[in-house]
Design an enzyme around this catalytic site. Structure first.
Site, short mmCIF file in Angstrom:
data_model
loop_
_atom_site.label_atom_id
_atom_site.label_comp_id
_atom_site.label_asym_id
_atom_site.label_seq_id
_atom_site.Cartn_x
_atom_site.Cartn_y
_atom_site.Cartn_z
N SER A 135 0.83 -1.21 0.00
CA SER A 135 0.00 0.00 0.00
C SER A 135 0.86 1.26 0.00
CB SER A 135 -0.88 0.00 1.26
OG SER A 135 -1.43 1.28 1.48
N TYR A 162 -1.84 5.73 -4.91
CA TYR A 162 -2.84 6.78 -4.99
C TYR A 162 -2.15 7.90 -5.73
CZ TYR A 162 -5.84 4.45 -1.57
OH TYR A 162 -6.66 3.57 -0.93
N LYS A 174 -6.75 -0.66 -10.35
CA LYS A 174 -7.38 -1.47 -9.30
C LYS A 174 -8.65 -0.75 -8.86
CE LYS A 174 -6.47 -3.05 -4.54
NZ LYS A 174 -7.30 -2.18 -3.70
N THR A 208 -5.06 2.82 -7.75
CA THR A 208 -6.38 2.61 -7.16
C THR A 208 -7.32 3.68 -7.69
OG1 THR A 208 -5.43 1.55 -5.24
CG2 THR A 208 -7.64 2.45 -4.98
N HIS A 243 -12.63 -2.38 -3.24
CA HIS A 243 -11.86 -1.94 -2.08
C HIS A 243 -12.32 -2.69 -0.83
CE1 HIS A 243 -9.08 1.66 -1.45
NE2 HIS A 243 -9.16 1.17 -0.23
C1 LIG Z 1 -7.59 -2.26 6.37
C2 LIG Z 1 -7.55 -2.17 4.88
C3 LIG Z 1 -6.72 -1.26 4.29
C4 LIG Z 1 -6.67 -1.16 2.89
N1 LIG Z 1 -5.81 -0.27 2.33
C5 LIG Z 1 -5.76 -0.16 1.00
C6 LIG Z 1 -4.86 0.73 0.39
O1 LIG Z 1 -4.08 1.39 1.05
N2 LIG Z 1 -4.89 0.83 -0.95
C7 LIG Z 1 -5.75 0.09 -1.73
O2 LIG Z 1 -5.76 0.21 -2.94
N3 LIG Z 1 -6.58 -0.81 -1.18
C8 LIG Z 1 -6.61 -0.95 0.16
N4 LIG Z 1 -7.46 -1.85 0.72
C9 LIG Z 1 -8.28 -2.73 -0.15
C10 LIG Z 1 -7.54 -4.03 -0.49
O3 LIG Z 1 -6.46 -3.81 -1.36
C11 LIG Z 1 -8.47 -5.04 -1.17
O4 LIG Z 1 -9.08 -4.44 -2.27
C12 LIG Z 1 -9.54 -5.59 -0.24
O5 LIG Z 1 -9.07 -5.71 1.08
C13 LIG Z 1 -10.02 -6.95 -0.73
O6 LIG Z 1 -11.07 -7.43 0.05
P1 LIG Z 1 -10.89 -8.49 1.24
O7 LIG Z 1 -10.35 -7.74 2.40
O8 LIG Z 1 -12.28 -8.97 1.45
O9 LIG Z 1 -9.96 -9.59 0.75
C14 LIG Z 1 -7.51 -1.98 2.09
C15 LIG Z 1 -8.35 -2.91 2.70
C16 LIG Z 1 -8.37 -3.02 4.09
C17 LIG Z 1 -9.26 -4.06 4.71
C1 LIG Z 2 -7.03 6.86 3.37
C2 LIG Z 2 -7.22 5.45 3.10
C3 LIG Z 2 -5.96 4.69 2.88
C4 LIG Z 2 -6.09 3.26 3.20
C5 LIG Z 2 -7.20 2.60 2.49
O1 LIG Z 2 -7.23 2.51 1.29
C6 LIG Z 2 -8.27 2.02 3.27
O2 LIG Z 2 -8.32 2.21 4.50
O3 LIG Z 2 -9.14 1.35 2.67
#
Ligand SMILES: Cc1cc2nc3c(=O)[nH]c(=O)nc-3n(C[C@H](O)[C@H](O)[C@H](O)COP(=O)(O)O)c2cc1C
Ligand SMILES: CCCCC(=O)C(=O)O
Length: 412
Positions: free
Chosen positions: A119, A143, A276, A169, A300
């Site tokens: 990330s 981002y 994504k 993203t 997401h």
């Molecule tokens: C706590 C958390 C933080 C995340 N942070 C990011 C991020 O920084 N950037 C991003 O593109 N997706 C982020 N995601 C989304 C994940 O990349 C992914 O799309 C998602 O977790 C997939 O679903 P799942 O948790 O059910 O496997 C985040 C998801 C979670 C749960």
């Molecule tokens: C500001 C959000 C950054 C992390 C993220 O993508 C998430 O928490 O889903």
């Protein structure tokens, strides 16, 4: 005589035999702020739940009397042989779960030969993660900041560190509404850093005096940021003005014409540009038209637009629109090896898991991520064997049937 077990099936953590059990252990290991931040979806959380439940709409049609003594679960990605068609999705701030943080994830991925997404909001520098992940393929989730200069520098660092691709993203023009995060006034404790921001840019999440939520965070003092562990000695140029965590993540000005072109010029040929967060056939066609190298069908993890289609339900229209021109990956709700099988049968080339890696970290740091990868890997291999498939490329829609609503159950 004992029935034959598949290789790897004997090596169990008896306290944790499934991802659902891992989730429960992790629940007890995390403080409330972290747990809520990791686990919640936007608004009512219905899209998060539907991502998971969508897998229950399908049953597998197993074929028998085929020699399945050699099941090969491997899948090539970025020119590397991944042990399964699955990687660890980029999730922010992994050191909240365990001090191993992103390094633990990187080492577990390397050991399991599983691709890793990092990330933009990691609590470890991209260079340290690349080093821990070695020649295992890693991608940087991006981002695209309103400050091009900052994005440019991040991209250059990623190139230098050997990242294979950037995953832009595209589902975050604004941050989704996460009510627990707001109610808890979620903040990053002061001893953690958003490690890939240049020193003066680092958002001051969790600054003791300001007590900000991610959306409100202000500029971190350089003195604190200097602990973030940069080691290339490079001076980074910074945008001016107040910096918020929110404004770093979300950029409502992003659009296909100007931004994808710019990003390709910045990244190629060393790194591929992927998007994504695609959820429709229309946008998939635009992605192909604008020359991206691949798509991740994603909402997401249900954290952005609640009410959006579950990713497994969006997948078929994206696959149809793309017509095999570029790879289509999917994430969201994968909690069992059979889920990987189902996603591939519906046309995905590869899957990513988000929260299960965070739960693994919370449970036992790096060893917990290793366990999570082993569980999904063993389940997927067993699923292939029991379904009568020996090669990943042979998993097709012939192996699936959609069932009526009354038969749907996630826990099949
Ligand atoms: C706590 C958390 C933080 C995340 N942070 C990011 C991020 O920084 N950037 C991003 O593109 N997706 C982020 N995601 C989304 C994940 O990349 C992914 O799309 C998602 O977790 C997939 O679903 P799942 O948790 O059910 O496997 C985040 C998801 C979670 C749960
Ligand atoms: C500001 C959000 C950054 C992390 C993220 O993508 C998430 O928490 O889903």
């Amino acid at each position: 005589m004992a029935m034959k077990k598949m290789e790897g099936q004997g090596d169990h953590d008896l306290n944790c035999l499934t991802i659902d059990e891992l989730e429960k252990h992790a629940y007890n290991m995390m403080d409330k702020q972290t747990r809520d931040y990791y686990n919640e979806g936007a608004d009512s959380g219905s899209t998060l739940r539907e991502n998971i439940e969508a897998f229950g709409k399908y049953r597998i049609r197993p074929r028998v009397l085929r020699d399945v003594s050699n099941v090969d679960t491997s899948k090539d990605i970025f020119g590397h042989k991944n042990s399964i068609p699955m990687g660890v999705a980029p999730t922010a701030m992994q050191r909240l779960a365990h001090s191993d943080g992103e390094l633990g994830t990187a080492r577990a991925c390397k050991k399991a030969k599983v691709a890793m997404g990092l990330s933009s909001f990691a609590t470890t520098t991209l260079e340290d993660v690349a080093e821990a992940n070695g020649d295992n393929p890693h991608v940087l989730q991006l981002y695209l900041f309103e400050s091009r200069e900052h994005s440019h520098k991040l991209i250059q660092r990623a190139k230098k560190a050997g990242y294979k691709a950037v995953f832009l993203t595209v589902d975050t023009p604004f941050l989704g509404r996460r009510n627990l995060e707001i109610r808890n006034q979620f903040k990053l404790p002061p001893h953690f850093k958003i490690a890939n921001f240049a020193e003066d840019e680092e958002p001051a999440m969790g600054d003791e005096q300001t007590s900000n939520s991610p959306n409100q965070a202000r500029q971190r003092k350089p003195k604190e940021a200097s602990k973030a562990g940069y080691h290339d000695g490079e001076k980074r140029v910074l945008p001016t003005g107040p910096i918020t965590f929110h404004s770093h993540a979300s950029n409502p000005t992003l659009c296909w014409e100007k931004d994808i072109e710019w990003l390709k010029q910045e990244c190629c040929p060393e790194m591929e540009v992927w998007v994504k967060g695609i959820a429709t056939g229309e946008d998939a066609i635009l992605a192909v038209h604008h020359g991206v190298s691949g798509i991740v069908v994603s909402n997401h993890g249900g954290r952005q637009l609640n009410g959006a289609l579950a990713t497994l339900d969006a997948l078929p229209e994206v696959v149809e629109a793309v017509q095999g021109k570029i790879p289509v990956h999917v994430d969201g709700g994968i909690r069992h090896g059979t889920d990987i099988f189902k996603a591939l049968a519906l046309g995905a080339d590869f899957c990513w898991v988000g929260r299960p890696a965070l739960w693994g970290l919370a449970y036992k740091g790096q060893a917990g991520v290793e366990l999570m990868l082993r569980l999904l890997s063993d389940e997927f291999k067993l699923c292939m064997g029991l379904a009568g498939v020996t090669r990943v490329q042979d998993i097709s829609k012939e192996y699936l049937v959609k069932v009526s609503i009354s038969m749907r159950d996630r826990k099949v």
